[in-house]
Write a protein that holds these residues in place. Structure first.
Motif, PDB file in Angstrom:
ATOM      1  N   MET A 200       0.817  -1.204   0.000  1.00  0.00           N
ATOM      2  CA  MET A 200       0.000   0.000   0.000  1.00  0.00           C
ATOM      3  C   MET A 200       0.853   1.257   0.000  1.00  0.00           C
ATOM      4  SD  MET A 200      -3.138   1.110   0.006  1.00  0.00           S
ATOM      5  CE  MET A 200      -3.418   2.865  -0.273  1.00  0.00           C
ATOM      6  N   THR A 201       1.822   1.310   0.883  1.00  0.00           N
ATOM      7  CA  THR A 201       2.627   2.532   0.988  1.00  0.00           C
ATOM      8  C   THR A 201       3.584   2.684  -0.191  1.00  0.00           C
ATOM      9  OG1 THR A 201       4.254   1.378   2.396  1.00  0.00           O
ATOM     10  CG2 THR A 201       2.476   2.565   3.502  1.00  0.00           C
ATOM     11  N   LEU A 202       4.062   1.561  -0.727  1.00  0.00           N
ATOM     12  CA  LEU A 202       4.912   1.631  -1.916  1.00  0.00           C
ATOM     13  C   LEU A 202       4.125   2.149  -3.105  1.00  0.00           C
ATOM     14  CD1 LEU A 202       7.693   1.053  -3.171  1.00  0.00           C
ATOM     15  CD2 LEU A 202       6.883  -1.273  -3.661  1.00  0.00           C
ATOM     16  N   ALA A 203       2.889   1.642  -3.264  1.00  0.00           N
ATOM     17  CA  ALA A 203       2.035   2.098  -4.361  1.00  0.00           C
ATOM     18  C   ALA A 203       1.670   3.568  -4.187  1.00  0.00           C
ATOM     19  CB  ALA A 203       0.770   1.247  -4.415  1.00  0.00           C
ATOM     20  N   MET A 204       1.386   3.975  -2.960  1.00  0.00           N
ATOM     21  CA  MET A 204       1.033   5.367  -2.703  1.00  0.00           C
ATOM     22  C   MET A 204       2.212   6.282  -2.992  1.00  0.00           C
ATOM     23  SD  MET A 204      -1.620   7.027  -1.876  1.00  0.00           S
ATOM     24  CE  MET A 204      -1.899   8.789  -1.721  1.00  0.00           C
ATOM     25  N   GLY A 205       3.395   5.850  -2.606  1.00  0.00           N
ATOM     26  CA  GLY A 205       4.581   6.643  -2.887  1.00  0.00           C
ATOM     27  C   GLY A 205       4.813   6.804  -4.379  1.00  0.00           C
ATOM     28  N   SER A 206       4.616   5.729  -5.135  1.00  0.00           N
ATOM     29  CA  SER A 206       4.786   5.800  -6.590  1.00  0.00           C
ATOM     30  C   SER A 206       3.743   6.718  -7.221  1.00  0.00           C
ATOM     31  CB  SER A 206       4.676   4.396  -7.192  1.00  0.00           C
ATOM     32  OG  SER A 206       5.698   3.556  -6.719  1.00  0.00           O
ATOM     33  N   LEU A 207       2.512   6.656  -6.703  1.00  0.00           N
ATOM     34  CA  LEU A 207       1.448   7.510  -7.223  1.00  0.00           C
ATOM     35  C   LEU A 207       1.754   8.984  -6.993  1.00  0.00           C
ATOM     36  CD1 LEU A 207      -1.402   7.748  -8.437  1.00  0.00           C
ATOM     37  CD2 LEU A 207      -2.320   7.524  -6.127  1.00  0.00           C
ATOM     38  N   VAL A 208       2.210   9.305  -5.794  1.00  0.00           N
ATOM     39  CA  VAL A 208       2.540  10.694  -5.475  1.00  0.00           C
ATOM     40  C   VAL A 208       3.730  11.169  -6.308  1.00  0.00           C
ATOM     41  CG1 VAL A 208       3.359  12.251  -3.654  1.00  0.00           C
ATOM     42  CG2 VAL A 208       1.579  10.571  -3.152  1.00  0.00           C
ATOM     43  N   ASP A 209       4.752  10.333  -6.423  1.00  0.00           N
ATOM     44  CA  ASP A 209       5.927  10.710  -7.218  1.00  0.00           C
ATOM     45  C   ASP A 209       5.544  10.959  -8.678  1.00  0.00           C
ATOM     46  OD1 ASP A 209       7.791  10.698  -5.189  1.00  0.00           O
ATOM     47  OD2 ASP A 209       8.322   8.591  -5.456  1.00  0.00           O
ATOM     48  N   GLY A 210       4.682  10.099  -9.216  1.00  0.00           N
ATOM     49  CA  GLY A 210       4.235  10.287 -10.599  1.00  0.00           C
ATOM     50  C   GLY A 210       3.446  11.574 -10.776  1.00  0.00           C
ATOM     51  N   ALA A 211       2.561  11.850  -9.817  1.00  0.00           N
ATOM     52  CA  ALA A 211       1.772  13.078  -9.894  1.00  0.00           C
ATOM     53  C   ALA A 211       2.665  14.315  -9.800  1.00  0.00           C
ATOM     54  CB  ALA A 211       0.729  13.092  -8.779  1.00  0.00           C
ATOM     55  N   LEU A 212       3.713  14.231  -8.999  1.00  0.00           N
ATOM     56  CA  LEU A 212       4.628  15.367  -8.869  1.00  0.00           C
ATOM     57  C   LEU A 212       5.418  15.607 -10.150  1.00  0.00           C
ATOM     58  CD1 LEU A 212       6.018  14.861  -5.248  1.00  0.00           C
ATOM     59  CD2 LEU A 212       4.623  16.768  -6.078  1.00  0.00           C
ATOM     60  N   ILE A 213       5.741  14.539 -10.869  1.00  0.00           N
ATOM     61  CA  ILE A 213       6.436  14.700 -12.148  1.00  0.00           C
ATOM     62  C   ILE A 213       5.556  15.462 -13.129  1.00  0.00           C
ATOM     63  CG2 ILE A 213       7.342  13.468 -14.155  1.00  0.00           C
ATOM     64  CD1 ILE A 213       8.258  11.256 -12.245  1.00  0.00           C
ATOM     65  N   VAL A 214       4.273  15.081 -13.174  1.00  0.00           N
ATOM     66  CA  VAL A 214       3.328  15.766 -14.071  1.00  0.00           C
ATOM     67  C   VAL A 214       3.148  17.208 -13.636  1.00  0.00           C
ATOM     68  CG1 VAL A 214       0.949  15.811 -14.898  1.00  0.00           C
ATOM     69  CG2 VAL A 214       2.132  13.615 -14.615  1.00  0.00           C
ATOM     70  N   TRP A 215       2.976  17.421 -12.334  1.00  0.00           N
ATOM     71  CA  TRP A 215       2.748  18.771 -11.817  1.00  0.00           C
ATOM     72  C   TRP A 215       3.931  19.686 -12.105  1.00  0.00           C
ATOM     73  CZ3 TRP A 215       4.109  20.869  -6.491  1.00  0.00           C
ATOM     74  CH2 TRP A 215       3.558  22.136  -6.317  1.00  0.00           C
ATOM     75  N   SER A 216       5.131  19.192 -11.865  1.00  0.00           N
ATOM     76  CA  SER A 216       6.317  20.025 -12.066  1.00  0.00           C
ATOM     77  C   SER A 216       6.567  20.338 -13.534  1.00  0.00           C
ATOM     78  CB  SER A 216       7.553  19.336 -11.476  1.00  0.00           C
ATOM     79  OG  SER A 216       7.803  18.103 -12.131  1.00  0.00           O
ATOM     80  N   SER A 217       6.103  19.457 -14.433  1.00  0.00           N
ATOM     81  CA  SER A 217       6.299  19.709 -15.862  1.00  0.00           C
ATOM     82  C   SER A 217       5.247  20.648 -16.430  1.00  0.00           C
ATOM     83  CB  SER A 217       6.279  18.385 -16.633  1.00  0.00           C
ATOM     84  OG  SER A 217       5.020  17.741 -16.509  1.00  0.00           O
ATOM     85  N   VAL A 218       4.087  20.705 -15.778  1.00  0.00           N
ATOM     86  CA  VAL A 218       2.996  21.554 -16.272  1.00  0.00           C
ATOM     87  C   VAL A 218       2.998  22.913 -15.575  1.00  0.00           C
ATOM     88  CG1 VAL A 218       0.487  21.792 -16.440  1.00  0.00           C
ATOM     89  CG2 VAL A 218       1.568  19.578 -16.884  1.00  0.00           C
ATOM     90  N   MET A 219       3.158  22.891 -14.263  1.00  0.00           N
ATOM     91  CA  MET A 219       3.119  24.120 -13.478  1.00  0.00           C
ATOM     92  C   MET A 219       4.540  24.550 -13.133  1.00  0.00           C
ATOM     93  SD  MET A 219      -0.159  24.699 -13.159  1.00  0.00           S
ATOM     94  CE  MET A 219      -0.252  25.833 -11.775  1.00  0.00           C
ATOM     95  N   HIS A 220       4.895  25.726 -13.507  1.00  0.00           N
ATOM     96  CA  HIS A 220       6.226  26.256 -13.211  1.00  0.00           C
ATOM     97  C   HIS A 220       6.128  27.127 -11.958  1.00  0.00           C
ATOM     98  CE1 HIS A 220       7.677  24.691 -16.998  1.00  0.00           C
ATOM     99  NE2 HIS A 220       6.626  25.237 -17.595  1.00  0.00           N
ATOM    100  N   VAL A 221       6.233  26.465 -10.819  1.00  0.00           N
ATOM    101  CA  VAL A 221       6.077  27.155  -9.533  1.00  0.00           C
ATOM    102  C   VAL A 221       7.447  27.374  -8.905  1.00  0.00           C
ATOM    103  CG1 VAL A 221       3.772  26.222  -9.146  1.00  0.00           C
ATOM    104  CG2 VAL A 221       5.781  24.958  -8.328  1.00  0.00           C
ATOM    105  N   ASN A 222       7.448  28.197  -7.875  1.00  0.00           N
ATOM    106  CA  ASN A 222       8.694  28.472  -7.164  1.00  0.00           C
ATOM    107  C   ASN A 222       9.201  27.213  -6.466  1.00  0.00           C
ATOM    108  OD1 ASN A 222      10.727  30.204  -5.764  1.00  0.00           O
ATOM    109  ND2 ASN A 222       9.554  29.557  -3.956  1.00  0.00           N
ATOM    110  N   THR A 223      10.482  26.945  -6.588  1.00  0.00           N
ATOM    111  CA  THR A 223      11.087  25.803  -5.900  1.00  0.00           C
ATOM    112  C   THR A 223      12.196  26.223  -4.939  1.00  0.00           C
ATOM    113  OG1 THR A 223      12.648  25.475  -7.732  1.00  0.00           O
ATOM    114  CG2 THR A 223      10.577  24.228  -7.809  1.00  0.00           C
TER     115      THR A 223
END
Length: 318
Positions: free
Chosen positions: A122-145
Motif C-alpha cells: 500500500m505505501t509503496l504504491a502510494m509513494g509511486s502515485l505521489v511521485d508520478g503526480a509530482l512529475i506531471v505537476w512540475s512539468s505543467v506548473m512552473h512554480v517556485n522551488t
C-alpha cells in the motif's frame, strides 16, 4: 555485559562515543565544532523521519511506511510553491504541507485497515502515485522551488554553534517520548501492536489507532520535507527518497520491533546520531560505496540479531 546489551540506549551511546574518539584519532579534526554541528543537522533529519517509521512499526500489523519519501517531496514542493519572504508564508507552507501529508496517510491507513492491503504494498504504491503526480505537476506548473531566506535561516541556521533544527528535533523527540511512554493513547498504541486481538477485546479501536499512525507518519514526513527545502536550498523531485530505507534502518537499530508493540524513540534518536557519525567517518576514510554498503549491511544484521536475542530472552524469562 548482558545487562548493558539489554539497554539499547547504553549500547548505542557507547558506539557513538567509540566512533567519535576513533574518528578523531584517525582523522584529526573529525570532532571539531563545525564538523559536529553538520553531523547533528544530518542526524536531525534522519531522526525526524525515524519518528514516522517508529510510530507505524509500533502499531504492528507488519507496518512500514515506504511513502515517507514521496510525502516529504510533496510537502517540500508545495511548501516552496507557497512560501514567501515573511512569517505568514512560512505558516501557510507548513499548513499546506501538513494537509497534504494527512491526506496521504489517511489513504494509506484506510487501504491497510479496511481493504486489507499489505502495508508494504500500500505505501509503496502510494509513494509511486505521489511521485508520478509530482512529475506531471512540475512539468505543467512552473512554480517556485527555491527556499525563502526565512526558511533557510530556520533549517540551516544556528545559535552558539547549535543548529536551530536540532532544537526542533529535541522538542519533537520529547513529545514522542512522552506520548509513547506516558500517555493513555501511547499505551493503546503499544497494546495494539503487541496483541491487536486482546486490544480489541478490551475496547481498543485497533483500526482507528493504525489509521491515526499512518496519518501522523505522512504528516510528519511532509513537514520535514519543508525543512529539507530550507536545508538544501531548493525543492526538487526525489527530495525525500533517500530517507525511505534509512528511516526503517534507524528504527530497527533503535530497537523498534518489526512485529509491533515494542520500541523506544530515545534509542531511535541515538541510533540516528550513530548512523550519521558512522557515515561521516567512512566518508572521511574514503571508503568506497561498496565498502560502505557492506558495513551498513553488517551493522543492520548485527542489530537484527540483537533484537532477536532480546525478544528470545524476554520470552524465556516470561
Amino acid at each position: 555485559m548482558k545487562e548493558m546489551l539489554n539497554s539499547r540506549r547504553t549500547l548505542l551511546l557507547a558506539l557513538v562515543v567509540l566512533l567519535l574518539v576513533g574518528g578523531q584519532l584517525v582523522v584529526p579534526g573529525f570532532t571539531n565544532a563545525s564538523q559536529f554541528a553538520n553531523q547533528l543537522k544530518i542526524a536531525t533529519f534522519l531522526g525526524l523521519f525515524g519518528i514516522s517509521q517508529t510510530l507505524v512499526m509500533m502499531a504492528g500489523g507488519q507496518g512500514l511506511d515506504l511513502s515517507v519519501g514521496a510525502a516529504a517531496t510533496l510537502g517540500g514542493m508545495v511548501g516552496a510553491a507557497l512560501i514567501d519572504q515573511g512569517s505568514a508564508g512560512l505558516l501557510l507552507a507548513f499548513g499546506a504541507a501538513a494537509l497534504c501529508g494527512a491526506v496521504i496517510g489517511a489513504i494509506n491507513g484506510v487501504g491497510i485497515t479496511l481493504f486489507k492491503v499489505p502495508p508494504l504494498v500500500m505505501t509503496l504504491a502510494m509513494g509511486s502515485l505521489v511521485d508520478g503526480a509530482l512529475i506531471v505537476w512540475s512539468s505543467v506548473m512552473h512554480v517556485n522551488t527555491a527556499a525563502s531566506p526565512t526558511l533557510v535561516a530556520l533549517a540551516g541556521g544556528g545559535v552558539a554553534g547549535v543548529p536551530t533544527i536540532a532544537a526542533f528535533w529535541l522538542a519533537a523527540a520529547s513529545l514522542v517520548w512522552w506520548f509513547v511512554d506516558h500517555s493513555a493513547w501511547g499505551r493503546r498504541l503499544m497494546a495494539t501492536g503487541a496483541n491487536p486481538t486482546a486490544a480489541r477485546l478490551t475496547g481498543g479501536r485497533v483500526r482507528h489507532v493504525r489509521i491515526a499512525v499512518y496519518v501522523a507518519s505522512a504528516t510528519i514526513a511532509s513537514l520535514v520535507g519543508v525543512l529539507l527545502v530550507g536545508y538544501v536550498g531548493q525543492a526538487f523531485l526525489g527530495l525525500g527518497t533517500s530517507y525511505v530505507l534509512t528511516s526503517v534502518v534507524v528504527a530497527v537499530i533503535g530497537g523498534v520491533s518489526l512485529a509491533g508493540g515494542r520500541g523506544d524513540y530515545v534509542a531511535v534518536a541515538i541510533a540516528a546520531i550513530f548512523l550519521t557519525v558512522l557515515t561521516s567517518l567512512l566518508t572521511a576514510l574514503q571508503i568506497g560505496e561498496a565498502g560502505r554498503q557492506c558495513i551498513f549491511g553488517a551493522t543492520l544484521l548485527a542489530f537484527l540479531a540483537i533484537n532477536g536475542w532480546s525478544v528470545k530472552g524476554r520470552l524465556s524469562i516470561g
